[in-house]
Design a protein around this motif. Structure first.
Motif, PDB file in Angstrom:
ATOM      1  N   CYS A 426       0.827  -1.210   0.000  1.00 30.07           N
ATOM      2  CA  CYS A 426       0.000   0.000   0.000  1.00 30.07           C
ATOM      3  C   CYS A 426       0.857   1.253   0.000  1.00 30.07           C
ATOM      4  CB  CYS A 426      -0.935  -0.012   1.209  1.00 30.07           C
ATOM      5  SG  CYS A 426      -2.187  -1.306   1.146  1.00 30.07           S
ATOM      6  N   HIS A 465      -3.171  -5.936  -2.233  1.00 30.63           N
ATOM      7  CA  HIS A 465      -3.864  -5.105  -1.253  1.00 30.63           C
ATOM      8  C   HIS A 465      -4.026  -3.649  -1.685  1.00 30.63           C
ATOM      9  CE1 HIS A 465      -3.024  -8.563   1.282  1.00 30.63           C
ATOM     10  NE2 HIS A 465      -1.736  -8.430   1.006  1.00 30.63           N
ATOM     11  N   TRP A 467      -5.324  -2.583  -4.507  1.00 33.12           N
ATOM     12  CA  TRP A 467      -6.337  -2.369  -5.550  1.00 33.12           C
ATOM     13  C   TRP A 467      -7.351  -1.297  -5.211  1.00 33.12           C
ATOM     14  CZ3 TRP A 467      -5.344  -3.678 -10.191  1.00 33.12           C
ATOM     15  CH2 TRP A 467      -4.541  -4.784 -10.464  1.00 33.12           C
ATOM     16  N   PRO A 468      -7.747  -1.122  -3.962  1.00 35.00           N
ATOM     17  CA  PRO A 468      -8.689  -0.021  -3.692  1.00 35.00           C
ATOM     18  C   PRO A 468      -8.143   1.333  -4.121  1.00 35.00           C
ATOM     19  CG  PRO A 468      -8.657  -1.544  -1.845  1.00 35.00           C
ATOM     20  CD  PRO A 468      -7.556  -1.986  -2.774  1.00 35.00           C
ATOM     21  N   LEU A 471      -8.002   1.396  -8.078  1.00 31.57           N
ATOM     22  CA  LEU A 471      -9.318   1.495  -8.715  1.00 31.57           C
ATOM     23  C   LEU A 471     -10.004   2.814  -8.393  1.00 31.57           C
ATOM     24  CD1 LEU A 471     -10.499  -2.176  -8.131  1.00 31.57           C
ATOM     25  CD2 LEU A 471      -9.618  -1.168 -10.238  1.00 31.57           C
ATOM     26  N   GLU A 472      -9.795   3.334  -7.185  1.00 33.20           N
ATOM     27  CA  GLU A 472     -10.358   4.644  -6.862  1.00 33.20           C
ATOM     28  C   GLU A 472      -9.758   5.721  -7.756  1.00 33.20           C
ATOM     29  OE1 GLU A 472     -10.582   7.819  -3.126  1.00 33.20           O
ATOM     30  OE2 GLU A 472      -9.374   5.989  -2.985  1.00 33.20           O
ATOM     31  N   ILE A 504      -6.554 -10.675  -9.561  1.00 36.99           N
ATOM     32  CA  ILE A 504      -7.133  -9.699  -8.642  1.00 36.99           C
ATOM     33  C   ILE A 504      -7.920 -10.433  -7.562  1.00 36.99           C
ATOM     34  CG2 ILE A 504      -8.781  -7.787  -8.442  1.00 36.99           C
ATOM     35  CD1 ILE A 504      -8.069  -6.964 -11.235  1.00 36.99           C
ATOM     36  N   ASN A 507     -12.688  -9.987  -3.882  1.00 36.66           N
ATOM     37  CA  ASN A 507     -13.512  -8.926  -3.305  1.00 36.66           C
ATOM     38  C   ASN A 507     -13.303  -7.586  -3.991  1.00 36.66           C
ATOM     39  OD1 ASN A 507     -10.910  -9.048  -2.302  1.00 36.66           O
ATOM     40  ND2 ASN A 507     -11.417  -7.976  -0.426  1.00 36.66           N
ATOM     41  N   TYR A 508     -12.410  -7.515  -4.965  1.00 34.83           N
ATOM     42  CA  TYR A 508     -12.218  -6.279  -5.716  1.00 34.83           C
ATOM     43  C   TYR A 508     -12.758  -6.380  -7.142  1.00 34.83           C
ATOM     44  CZ  TYR A 508      -8.923  -5.342  -1.916  1.00 34.83           C
ATOM     45  OH  TYR A 508      -8.353  -5.157  -0.672  1.00 34.83           O
ATOM     46  N   HIS A 510     -15.809  -6.685  -8.223  1.00 34.33           N
ATOM     47  CA  HIS A 510     -16.986  -5.845  -8.471  1.00 34.33           C
ATOM     48  C   HIS A 510     -16.582  -4.393  -8.653  1.00 34.33           C
ATOM     49  CE1 HIS A 510     -16.392  -5.168  -4.154  1.00 34.33           C
ATOM     50  NE2 HIS A 510     -17.135  -4.088  -4.285  1.00 34.33           N
ATOM     51  N   VAL A 511     -15.496  -3.973  -7.971  1.00 32.32           N
ATOM     52  CA  VAL A 511     -15.028  -2.597  -8.156  1.00 32.32           C
ATOM     53  C   VAL A 511     -14.478  -2.420  -9.570  1.00 32.32           C
ATOM     54  CG1 VAL A 511     -13.552  -0.789  -7.229  1.00 32.32           C
ATOM     55  CG2 VAL A 511     -14.461  -2.562  -5.710  1.00 32.32           C
ATOM     56  N   CYS A 512     -13.758  -3.429 -10.052  1.00 29.85           N
ATOM     57  CA  CYS A 512     -13.264  -3.374 -11.432  1.00 29.85           C
ATOM     58  C   CYS A 512     -14.411  -3.217 -12.423  1.00 29.85           C
ATOM     59  CB  CYS A 512     -12.474  -4.645 -11.757  1.00 29.85           C
ATOM     60  SG  CYS A 512     -10.946  -4.839 -10.826  1.00 29.85           S
TER      61      CYS A 512
END
Length: 1275
Positions: A426, A465, A467-468, A471-472, A504, A507-508, A510-512
């Motif tokens: 991160c 870790h 990816w948030p 993707l944001e 990926i 849990n990420y 759906h964000v993709c």
């Protein structure tokens, strides 16, 4: 110095000061240069092991200089001795543990303790300044290699001792002094003097003067000494690193300068030549030492590394501040120092990847400062450094193998390690997010996105870790208005979606998908939106691989993907995490592929409402392609959700938008101007309104639904909500045919047709669905009179064509009721097409498109064996569209009584026939009605199409269908077909130029010839066909022959357009129908009653009487073809009466025809002969008309040739004795001549020689017939 006590340092201090005064005397001596040279020589001799001495003849001055040099040499050696003593004492203190070694592992070093250490500190504090002044003076004035080396050794020893003793001020002072001897940069005064030199006509560029650096041997040795000190004290330097780094930065500029040289080369040499020459090995060595210093940072204490980084940061900040106020060469020099600092920071980072987390913030913080600078060059430096740093960390072996193995039972250690790795990852990625959101500068944002792209391309599979943050960041880029940023962001997303979905964390995902949807919806760049929609298709393909069906769903007929073995392990390996890690294992188990798939469908559904037609059309295609490609992997529940929430709502929305959107035409994008007027992009008329563009989308939706139904209908019809969806589709089809949009209506109809045609042959289409489709088609045609135009015609045409294909594919499912409904729908289409007179094609003699389609499908509507009774309905229905004029034939039919078939015919057939007036049946089902057409008569319908266009095309089709009908049904409909063809033949009078009567004649001949052949082959009618049915057929045939031959053949009919070729063709057709009657029918073994045979022969006789029955004045006006027709009919009577043993197949029917024909012929010949005699008398000397003369000659010739059968001779009106007295041995019997003998006797007086000759021949034949030629008077 033998007693080591701090209080004794004053003695040493005095000695050092005295020695320093001796050294400083160099500055005041008159012959200082000679003295220094002598000092250098003494050190050189000592280094070589040779004793230095003067020459014997040396002068007094030389002796004086040598004396001074000797005293200076001793003083220097004394000072160096003090220096080495301090260094030795310091080493002893380290050995006994009073001081920490520079290589110790303590971080930071402990404080100094012990007497020796105290003594060293005391000596350094009291002596360093004096020693530094003296050594720096002699070093600055000396050039000899030996003395320089000795003094630099002293520098190194004392500096290292200061470092070990943590004497900061002496350390910094010695380092500063040493650095002054490393590189000589021309000062500003030297630069100005060089530029302003009167001897130079043109000054050199300032950059050349600034970078014209010459490294002397003293500089090289000083640099080596500096490197030695730095390596020795790398853990002790702390803030002193700044002094070292400034020098190293200057060295770096010198190394990379194209004008830097060593002292041995007097002129500048290009860099390439310098590097390839042995003379410049010093540069290579110094460059290597420079790099090794920072590479060795891996061995330094962490605090020392941080100090080094802080010094680099400080150097960069100083240069940054100076560069902001400088310009020209000075600014370039400062930028070089910044580049040096950044490069060395990266080098330190790369060599300390094993502890990068402790150094990361310190390094990256400076890079972020540079990246956000207002200077473009500095921004580039900062962004490149950030890119290299992130990729270096992510590409390290330690990061790649970030999960330790063999840790069973050590979950706590594993958890700690995971937490560290999570924090590291991160922290490595977060600077990109910070950089992007902290600035509004487009270049900086673009740079951060480029770095992200590089990271994803090279190391995206290692990320877990972060990816948030990624993707944001990408999600926010989709909302900006700058095209370049959106493009860069989307490039990163493409890398993720195309190559990274499998790695990926679940849990990420759906964000993709949400981010992809954001790029699809952005309005900045259309191509990106379209490509993003394509990425959603990639997602569905990925998701489909993870869909797993339940066993009961497999039994229901849905194909499923087998469950992947060790799927949990495979997921964890993709994530780079051991299967012993509980949280990661649970993460992979939490993948909800159904939810992911529905999230994609939801996005596609929203995009299907986009105001850009290209985007929404692409989304619609992708949605239905996904369902069509992966539908076999969806469960029943998922399919029900898809139909209820995505498929049919998409249809409703597109329909609503198409109905409510603007219909105003708009111009395309402005491309420029020409002659002051705007030039716009051309747009096709079918897409120049918003409403038309939504129609295109609606067509795509319907096409998608058709694809789904074609592929999955057997399974979908088992769903609980499918019938309601089907009904909504039917309702839409009904509505779409009424809104005037041709393409939508056609697509809607095609959607139903595709489903039915795909599944009815396989037996997968239940009857309710087939009935519902027929009902929809019926509704479409019932409502079609309410709207007209090309669109309505195309819709009707498609419906009719669809009905034909529907019956072909589903004919086994049709019962009598459904078949009747099918015919009623087609009948409705025909009636509507006929009464529509505004079709331009009829003006040019073409059948309207709908009727053309009806004619195309009509041969396909042959009833099956299960519904063979429908043959009558089919043929009778279309016979109604043939002409029904009030002809004599029609009146005669109306008055006649209808005879039924024999008892062998089924009751159902009997009922159909008996219940219908005039022997015809019409469809009147209760289900199919056309109220607007109920009062329209058939005659008025046919009048709607000029020149019987539809009837002309219909006649051949109906006859072909009739010939294929079963035997029973064929004989039932046979009389009605004959009637209809007869009416068509009678149109010759009103429309002699038309093709209808000709076609009817040809087909009339065809069906009669076919019937005769069947009778001949079968030896008569089949047992199932009774005599009354055959009698009715022959009655209708006789009626047609009687009326058409007598009333419409051999007549002078008016015609304005027929050419001579056409007239000859019509005459040939007349001859053909006569040949069929005379040669095919009446000569065959037919089953016609006697009265029918009489009517047929009498018809020929009436046609043969044309010429002889006319007054003499009228005969002259008669066209030649009329007389030829009359003669042909007369010839047929001769043929029917004659007999040839070799060729005639004599039978009962043939005998009856011959008897009827001979009597009719005799009467006709008698009349012709008598009329000829009367005409000759009336005309007197005038010649007879040619036609009348040809007729009499033809009769006389044919009478001479005529030979009759004995059965035929029986009916001749002769006396019995004549019949029995005829010569039996005479095979060529001509008893008919005896009947006409009185007339022959009258013709012997004719004025026509040819007639008299023929009569003479006939009289001889009579003589032979009576056997009188053998009688003589002598006998």
């Amino acid at each position: 110095m033998s007693k080591r006590h701090p209080k004794n340092t004053n003695v040493v201090e005095g000695m050092v000061k005295a020695l320093a005064r001796v050294v400083s005397s160099v500055q005041v001596l008159d012959a200082s240069e000679e003295s220094l040279a002598a000092v250098a020589g003494m050190f050189s001799s000592k280094a070589k092991g040779v004793e230095w001495s003067l020459d014997n003849d040396a002068s007094n001055a030389a002796v004086l200089v040598a004396s001074e040099a000797h005293s200076i040499t001793l003083a220097v050696e004394g000072l160096l001795g003090v220096v080495f003593t301090v260094a030795t004492l310091t080493d002893e203190a380290v050995e006994v543990g009073e001081l920490e070694s520079p290589r110790c592992e303590n971080d930071p070093p402990a404080k100094c303790t012990g007497k020796t250490a105290a003594l060293c500190i005391s000596m350094v504090d009291s002596l360093w300044l004096t020693i530094l002044d003296a050594l720096s003076l002699i070093l600055s004035r000396s050039q000899g290699e030996a003395i320089v080396l000795e003094i630099l050794k002293g520098y190194q020893a004392f500096t290292q001792a200061c470092g070990v003793l943590c004497a900061v001020e002496p350390l910094n002072s010695f380092l500063a002094s040493l650095c002054k001897f490393t590189i000589n940069f021309p000062n500003e005064m030297e630069k100005r003097s060089a530029l302003q030199s009167p001897g130079s006509k043109r000054p050199e560029p300032l950059v050349d003067q600034r970078e014209n650096i010459v490294l002397t041997p003293k500089n090289v040795q000083a640099l080596r000494t500096l490197f030695n000190i730095a390596h020795r004290l790398h853990n002790m330097l702390g803030p002193s690193w700044v002094l070292v780094l400034e020098t190293l930065a200057a060295l770096d500029r010198a190394i990379h300068s194209p004008h830097a040289t060593t002292q041995e080369v007097s002129t500048a040499v290009p860099k390439l030549m310098r590097e390839s020459s042995g003379q410049y090995s010093d540069f290579n060595i110094l460059s290597s030492l420079n790099s090794q210093l920072f590479e060795s940072s891996a061995l330094m204490h962490l605090s020392a590394v941080k100090s080094l980084l802080s010094a680099l940061h400080q150097l960069s900040d100083q240069s940054l501040a100076a560069a902001s106020s400088a310009f020209g060469p000075a600014s370039s020099q400062k930028l070089g120092s910044i580049s040096f600092s950044v490069e060395r920071m990266i080098s330190i980072l790369v060599n300390n990847l094993h502890r990068v987390q402790s150094l990361w913030d310190q390094v990256v913080g400076h890079f972020l400062e540079l990246a956000d600078s207002s200077n473009q060059h500095l921004r580039t430096i900062g962004l490149d450094a950030l890119d290299q740093s992130i990729c270096a960390v992510l590409g390290s072996d330690g990061f790649q193998d970030n999960i330790p193995t063999g840790t069973h039972g050590r979950s706590q250690e594993m958890g700690t390690r995971l937490a560290e790795l999570r924090a590291l990852e991160c922290s490595v990625i977060s600077p990109l997010r910070v950089l992007y959101f902290s600035t509004q500068n487009i270049d900086v944002r673009a740079g951060s996105l480029k770095i992200l792209l590089h990271v994803l391309e090279r190391h995206g599979e290692k990320l877990l870790h972060s990816w948030p943050n990624i993707l944001e960041m990408l999600r926010s880029v989709a909302d900006v208005s700058e095209k370049d940023l959106v493009t860069l962001g989307f490039q990163s997303l493409r890398v993720i979606m195309n190559d990274g979905l499998s790695t990926i964390p679940a849990n990420y995902l759906h964000v993709c998908i949400d981010v992809t949807g954001a790029y699809s919806a952005q309005k900045t760049e259309l191509n990106i939106s379209l490509t993003a929609v394509g990425l959603l298709w990639t997602v569905t393909d990925f998701i489909a691989k993870g869909l797993i069906q339940e066993p009961e769903e497999k039994e229901a007929g849905v194909h499923s993907i087998p469950k992947q073995k060790d799927g949990e392990k495979a997921e964890e390996q993709a994530l780079g995490i051991s299967n012993n890690v509980n949280d990661q294992a649970s993460l992979t188990n939490m993948v909800d592929y159904d939810k992911l798939l529905f999230s994609v469908f939801s996005l596609l559904q929203k995009l299907g409402a986009d105001d850009r037609p290209e985007v929404r059309n692409s989304a619609v295609r992708t949605l239905f392609q996904s369902l069509g490609s992966h539908g076999q992997k969806l469960s029943k529940i998922m399919w029900e959700d898809c139909l209820s929430n995505y498929v049919f709502p998409a249809l409703d929305r597109a329909s609503h938008m198409a109905a409510t959107s603007s219909k105003d035409e708009w111009q395309g994008k402005e491309l420029g101007t020409r002659d002051g007027k705007a030039v716009h992009m051309l747009i096709h008329h079918s897409r120049n309104t918003v409403q038309k563009q939504w129609d295109e989308t609606l067509v795509l939706v319907l096409g998608g639904i058709a694809r789904i139904l074609r592929s999955f209908f057997p399974f979908l019809r088992c769903l609980t909500n499918f019938w309601s969806c089907w009904e909504s589709l039917l309702l839409f089809v009904k509505k779409s045919t009424l809104n005037g949009s041709k393409e939508v209506a056609l697509a809607a109809i095609n959607c139903l047709q595709t489903t039915v045609l795909s599944h009815s042959p396989k037996g997968n289409l239940p009857m309710p669905y087939l009935n519902s489709v027929l009902d929809v088609f019926e509704f479409v045609l019932q409502k079609s009179p309410n709207y007209t135009g090309n669109a309505a015609g195309k819709v009707k045409q498609e419906v009719v064509h669809g009905l034909g294909e529907l019956y072909v594919q589903a004919h086994r499912m049709f019962d009598e009721s459904m078949y009747t409904q099918l015919l009623a729908i087609i009948d409705l289409a025909v009636k509507q097409a006929i009464i529509t007179t505004d079709n331009f094609e009829t003006e040019f003699g073409h059948v309207p498109p709908v009727l053309r389609t009806v004619l195309e499908i009509l041969p396909l509507l042959r009833p099956t064996e299960q519904i063979s009774s429908m043959w009558l309905i089919l043929l009778r229905e279309f016979l109604l569209y043939l002409p029904r004029s009030n002809s004599p034939l029609q009146n005669e039919e109306d008055e006649s009584e209808h005879t039924s078939s024999s008892d062998h015919l089924p009751d159902a057939h009997m009922k159909v026939k008996d219940d219908m007036p005039n022997g015809t049946a019409s469809i009147s089902p209760t289900k199919v009605e056309a109220p607007s057409l109920s009062s329209v008569s058939t005659s008025s319908l046919t009048a709607g199409i000029p020149s019987y266009l539809f009837a002309e095309k219909l006649v051949p089709v109906l006859v072909d269908l009739f010939l294929q009908a079963p035997e029973i049904e064929k004989h039932i409909i046979f009389p009605e077909l004959i009637q209809s063809l007869g009416r068509c033949m009678m149109t010759r009078r009103d429309n002699p130029d038309g093709a209808l009567w000709r076609l009817a004649v040809e087909r009339f001949n065809d069906i009669l010839v076919d019937d005769i052949k069947r009778l001949t082959v079968n030896g008569g009618p089949t047992e199932s066909i009774g005599k009354p049915a055959r009698t009715r057929i022959w009655k209708e045939v006789a009626d047609v022959y009687e009326i058409f031959l007598i009333g419409y053949c051999g007549r002078a009919l008016p015609s304005n357009s027929l050419s001579s070729v056409a007239l000859r063709a019509d005459e040939s057709l007349e001859m053909t129908i006569l040949n069929v009657l005379g040669d095919e029918i009446l000569k065959s073994s037919i089953d016609a009653p006697l009265n029918i045979l009489q009517r047929l022969v009498f018809t020929l006789d009436r046609c043969a009487s044309r010429t002889c029955s006319l007054p003499i004045e009228t005969v002259e006006l008669m066209p030649s073809h009329c007389s030829r027709f009359s003669l042909t009919c007369l010839q047929k009577l001769f043929t029917l009466s004659s007999y040839c043993k070799e060729t005639d197949d004599w039978n009962l029917a043939r005998s009856e025809v011959s008897k009827i024909s001979i009597m009719t012929l005799m009467d006709r010949c008698q009349y012709i002969l008598n009329r000829f005699l009367v005409d000759e008398v009336e005309l007197g000397d005038r010649p007879l008309p040619r036609a009348r003369l040809e007729e009499i000659i033809f009769v006389l010739q044919e009478l001479a040739r005529l030979i009759i059968h004995s059965d035929t001779a029986v009916v001749l009106p002769l006396q019995s004795y004549l019949k029995t007295g005829l010569a039996e041995e005479n095979q060529d019997k001509r008893p008919h001549l005896l009947v006409l003998f009185p007339s022959f006797c009258e013709l012997v007086t004719s004025r026509e020689p040819r007639v008299r000759e023929l009569v003479q021949v006939l009289l001889r034949l009579i003589t032979r017939e009576l056997a009188l030629e053998k009688v003589s008077l002598t006998s």
